[in-house]
Design an enzyme around this catalytic site. Structure first.
Site, PDB file in Angstrom:
ATOM      1  N   TYR A 147       3.834  50.961  55.490  1.00 45.04           N
ATOM      2  CA  TYR A 147       2.959  50.141  55.965  1.00 45.04           C
ATOM      3  C   TYR A 147       1.775  49.749  54.793  1.00 45.04           C
ATOM      4  O   TYR A 147       1.576  50.808  54.228  1.00 45.04           O
ATOM      5  CB  TYR A 147       2.276  50.657  57.132  1.00 45.04           C
ATOM      6  N   ASP A 242       1.608  51.440  46.849  1.00 46.55           N
ATOM      7  CA  ASP A 242       0.575  51.591  47.659  1.00 46.55           C
ATOM      8  C   ASP A 242       0.219  53.122  47.676  1.00 46.55           C
ATOM      9  O   ASP A 242       0.709  53.699  48.385  1.00 46.55           O
ATOM     10  CB  ASP A 242       1.155  51.056  49.011  1.00 46.55           C
ATOM     11  N   LYS A 270      -8.954  54.816  51.283  1.00 47.30           N
ATOM     12  CA  LYS A 270      -9.129  56.171  52.050  1.00 47.30           C
ATOM     13  C   LYS A 270     -10.014  57.000  51.212  1.00 47.30           C
ATOM     14  O   LYS A 270     -11.196  56.839  51.001  1.00 47.30           O
ATOM     15  CB  LYS A 270      -7.692  56.680  52.487  1.00 47.30           C
TER      16      LYS A 270
HETATM   17  N1  HOZ Z   1      -3.592  52.790  59.120  1.00 49.03           N
HETATM   18  C1  HOZ Z   1      -3.793  53.980  59.811  1.00 49.03           C
HETATM   19  C2  HOZ Z   1      -2.680  54.779  59.959  1.00 49.03           C
HETATM   20  N2  HOZ Z   1      -1.787  54.992  59.196  1.00 49.03           N
HETATM   21  C3  HOZ Z   1      -4.417  53.752  61.408  1.00 49.03           C
HETATM   22  C4  HOZ Z   1      -5.885  53.531  61.096  1.00 49.03           C
HETATM   23  C5  HOZ Z   1      -6.850  53.690  62.528  1.00 49.03           C
HETATM   24  O1  HOZ Z   1      -6.176  53.304  63.282  1.00 49.03           O
HETATM   25  O2  HOZ Z   1      -7.831  53.949  62.364  1.00 49.03           O
END
Ligand code: HOZ
Length: 430
Positions: A147, A242, A270
């Site tokens: 992802y 990534d 992050k």
């Molecule tokens: N992209 C996040 C999980 N890998 C989800 C972020 C969220 O829903 O806060």
């Protein structure tokens, strides 16, 4: 055992569902795949998160990995508070950007320049545009279950919420866009080579999570990342790591440093923002200087380099650099957590496989080691949902989807691991 009281959370969720799609601002948070309602948060401190009904949980999600230092780290809170008092947004260059860029360049290998954006999705969009411009090619290779944010080009067979909700390919993504995205299985170099052979001189970039953490936690086979590097070189494509999750989590220099493999461009996010919205694309000057205003690859944002976010990022990276044992501690903690969970699963005769790397931990209810999306999909979803709910009732917050990883922070101690393993024992043997 008695269930925790979630009355206020339920009431808020009912209200939220009338006001926001699914009651949430991001899909996985709705707890749909684990058959529950989300709790609404009141606050967090270190490894703990507290909900509006007064329940406290050991938090293994840590804002999906953004909080390496745990909730409300004093240095981060102080930096953000002081920055806010000076003004929340200016849309003009500020000193903290220079400082954060310098820290990134110092810590992350193969980086001369950094472009700050506000989310991993933006970092992915920008990296792709840059790779396409630099190579004069259109196609990209990505991996099933990885992802990279929710931009059109990168949604195909994406992990995280796309998997959690079983969305095969999002409506709204045009066929033309989808055609430029070639998806192959993770951990399979032969499939990458076949894709590059099938579209010669057309692939701009191979985009990969060097450790996949959005289909559950799936580590790369020995030699896999090196193999991607060689294939990218052989076929004239760029290798984009990534590192939104792995950056500053596998070590100060992320996956590039840990595996000794160079990426042409790196996406960061992050931890970089210490819990505020910061992400970045970073890489060597000859590529990065193709971005406007030096080059003609356009990318912009009013809130890019936002002073509060920069302050949080600088405070976080400084605290990380100053803590000489941090990476050792989180790695030991992650290992001891998965060891404990597997032991308990053994006792309960429930099939479980688990893995830990750096401050990342993950487990599947499955017989065989999971190396790709097919393996992750074959794990037991109902068992995960049952386990998640049982753990939540016992004050342990795990990711609300089997397709997400567990995140260890610098504030998790062995006692939190022990409490988690004890709760797991109770759930699995009940
Ligand atoms: N992209 C996040 C999980 N890998 C989800 C972020 C969220 O829903 O806060």
């Amino acid at each position: 055992m008695a269930e925790l009281n979630h009355d206020r959370s339920r009431q808020l969720f009912d209200e939220a569902s009338e006001l926001m799609p699914g009651g949430v601002s991001s899909p996985v948070r709705a707890f749909i795949s684990v058959g529950d309602h989300p709790f609404f948060v009141a606050g967090g401190q270190g490894p703990f998160i507290t909900d509006v009904d007064g329940n406290e949980y050991i938090d293994w999600v840590q804002s999906w990995g953004a909080l390496l230092l745990g909730h409300a780290h004093p240095a981060v809170v102080d930096a953000v508070t002081r920055a806010a008092a000076r003004g929340t947004s200016f849309g003009t260059p500020a000193e903290l950007e220079v400082e954060l860029a310098r820290l990134v360049i110092e810590m992350v290998p193969n980086v001369d320049r950094v472009r700050f954006v506000s989310s991993g999705t933006e970092a992915g969009m920008t990296a792709l545009r840059l790779a396409r411009a630099a190579t004069g090619r259109d196609k990209i290779v990505k991996f099933a279950g990885c992802y990279h944010g929710h931009s059109d080009a990168l949604l195909a067979q994406a992990g995280s919420g796309v998997l959690t909700l079983g969305i095969p390919g999002s409506p709204g993504v045009t066929e033309g866009t989808a055609q430029d995205t070639i998806v192959v299985p993770y951990n399979d170099l032969v499939a990458v080579k076949a894709a590059l052979d099938a579209w010669p001189d057309q692939v701009a970039a191979i985009v990969v999570e060097p450790v996949a953490a959005n289909m559950g936690l799936v580590v790369p086979h020995d030699g896999y990342l090196e193999g991607l590097r060689s294939l990218a070189d052989e076929f004239g494509a760029l290798l984009v790591f990534d590192e939104v999750i792995t950056g500053f989590r596998l070590g100060p220099g992320g996956a590039q440093e840990r595996f000794g493999v160079r990426a042409d461009l790196v996406m960061l996010g992050k931890i970089l923002g210490g819990g505020l919205p910061v992400a970045a694309v970073a890489g060597p000057a000859e590529l990065m200087d193709q971005l406007a205003p030096v080059g003609s690859v356009y990318q912009a944002g009013t809130l890019s380099g936002n002073p509060l976010a920069m302050a949080a990022g600088v405070a976080s990276l400084r605290a990380i650099k100053e803590d000489a044992t941090l990476y050792h501690r989180i790695q030991e903690r992650a290992r001891s957590l998965v060891r404990g969970l597997v032991d308990v699963a053994d006792i309960a005769e429930v099939p479980m496989v688990a893995t830990a790397i750096g401050g990342l931990a993950g487990f599947f209810f499955a017989e065989d080691e999971v190396v790709d999306l097919d393996g992750a999909n074959a794990s037991d979803a109902d068992m995960y949902a049952h386990f998640f709910r049982g753990m939540l009732d016992r004050g342990i917050y795990l990711p609300p989807s089997r397709y997400e990883a567990l995140f260890v922070s610098a504030t998790h101690e062995e006692e939190h691991v022990e409490r988690t393993v004890k709760a797991a024992h109770d759930v699995l043997t009940a």
